[in-house]
Enzyme design. Sequence first.
Site, PDB file in Angstrom:
ATOM      1  N   GLU A 152      -6.168  13.519  13.184  1.00  0.00           N
ATOM      2  CA  GLU A 152      -6.228  13.064  14.581  1.00  0.00           C
ATOM      3  C   GLU A 152      -6.399  14.293  15.448  1.00  0.00           C
ATOM      4  O   GLU A 152      -5.577  15.203  15.416  1.00  0.00           O
ATOM      5  CB  GLU A 152      -4.954  12.291  14.946  1.00  0.00           C
ATOM      6  CG  GLU A 152      -5.010  11.618  16.296  1.00  0.00           C
ATOM      7  CD  GLU A 152      -4.490  12.500  17.425  1.00  0.00           C
ATOM      8  OE1 GLU A 152      -5.274  12.790  18.353  1.00  0.00           O
ATOM      9  OE2 GLU A 152      -3.319  12.906  17.365  1.00  0.00           O
ATOM     10  N   CYS A 189      -3.716  15.212  23.744  1.00  0.00           N
ATOM     11  CA  CYS A 189      -5.040  14.938  23.182  1.00  0.00           C
ATOM     12  C   CYS A 189      -5.677  13.734  23.853  1.00  0.00           C
ATOM     13  O   CYS A 189      -6.902  13.567  23.815  1.00  0.00           O
ATOM     14  CB  CYS A 189      -4.947  14.733  21.673  1.00  0.00           C
ATOM     15  SG  CYS A 189      -3.774  13.460  21.194  1.00  0.00           S
TER      16      CYS A 189
END
Length: 507
Positions: free
Chosen positions: A251, A285
């Site tokens: 990820e 993120c």
Amino acid sequence: MVAGTEPFDQYVDGEWVGGEGEPFESTNPATGERIATFEHASSADVARAVEAARAAAPAWREQSYVDRAEVLWDVYAELRERKQELGEIVTRECGKEISEGLADIEEAAHMVEWAAGNARHPHGDVVPSEIAGKDAYMRRRPRGVVGCITPWNFPVAIPFWHMAVSLVEGNTVVWKPAEQTPYCGRIVAELFDDAGVPPGVFNVVQGYGETGAALVDDDRVDTILFTGSAEVGHLIDETLGGRPGRTCSLEMGGKNAVVVTEAADLDIAVHAAVMSAFKTTGQRCVSAERLIVHADVYDEFRDRFVDAAERVAVGDPLDESTFMGPLIDADGVSKFREYNALAREEGATVLVDRAELDADEIPEGHADGHWVGPFVYEMDYDPDSRVLREEVFGPHVALIPYRGGIEHAVEIHDAVEYGLAGAVVSEDYRQLNYYRDEAKAGLAYGNLPCIGAEIQLPFGGLGKSGKGSPSAREVIEAVTDRTAWTLNNEKEIEMAQGLSAELRFEE
């Protein structure tokens, strides 16, 4: 407080052991003060940790799900009991404001609760066979050793995304925390040690990128779970791509956006945009660096968002009145300023520039911290603009007007290599549904900020943003192998698809 004396050791095979590399320091990003010094693991240290994990794997696998989960329940209890203390430690080491530090511990507890609770839930799937006399079902087995590499911005929560499920599913773990937050890594190791985790089942190696690279390069590590930058994640994927029997779940970052349509409730839109752009000082993120706003509401939205950006509270992250703390380190500040300059070079009109805070905006005693404020600009969409395509990881935000339907907004939204997160704000359900179905995002939100993670939902992206989802139920796929088991209950063999089971022999 952390046990032991400095420099703090690695945790390998149930013992605190020194590292062969040069010691390194953790510092408080709000003050610049040293927090602690840590041993740096060499490649030989990583190899010893992997060997310990490999040796411990058979006995750990032989325990029941419920027995393995018992270790996690003890960790859960300590996370709950020490939430305030641990949340403050998170805030001191990574700089995010105190409600986020506390939420980091809360999220870790939720993940442990989910993983340990899953030990008593049904496992496997019964799959009907087309042959009445056969039973077919799926079984899973642990892959073996799982290497976990995690980021500094969620230094307790994200490690538990990776490790809690891996351990309950019967794997052993070698964890490399972020080099910016080794103190949090040490604390998590102490939680497991306090819980009586068997030697070798859980191991921690501290250090910089070469420590993580040694973990990736070791073919005895069956799965790598990674959350961090796209640059590093893609290197991991390339390294493991040609190695049989090894896999990874990654990820990574994003160039995320919030779409505000002409049908938006602007109260919701401004609130969602401020949260998306400036929470964690833009260092998530999933933070939004692009706000794509319909021309019919653009002027009002811009004025309200600019007013908020000019007033958003930057300050001591331990002060409950603070909304934005510092950036993590000097490199983060340098990159932020580099992209601010690039925006000007590419023709942006700057609306808010708090990149260099006035002295009176910096908390007393915090002059050596990595302080910045919001940087906001507007520019028309340009597919060749670097500043509209590349991730900054800071409070750097572009306002981009658009005309036409939701289709054009989604076209701009998707015109990046990433596909992690995004949001749409609209009171028109058709626009919401179009965005839901067409926008390129692994995490999508309607009338919400494009941040937030409930631990029972997968957290991963598309395109350059990821491969798989190293969290929740999806991480089970990465840390287990699946066997499709078919059992014949009859005295004769009958095959599916009409395949003949008759044996024919020559006379």
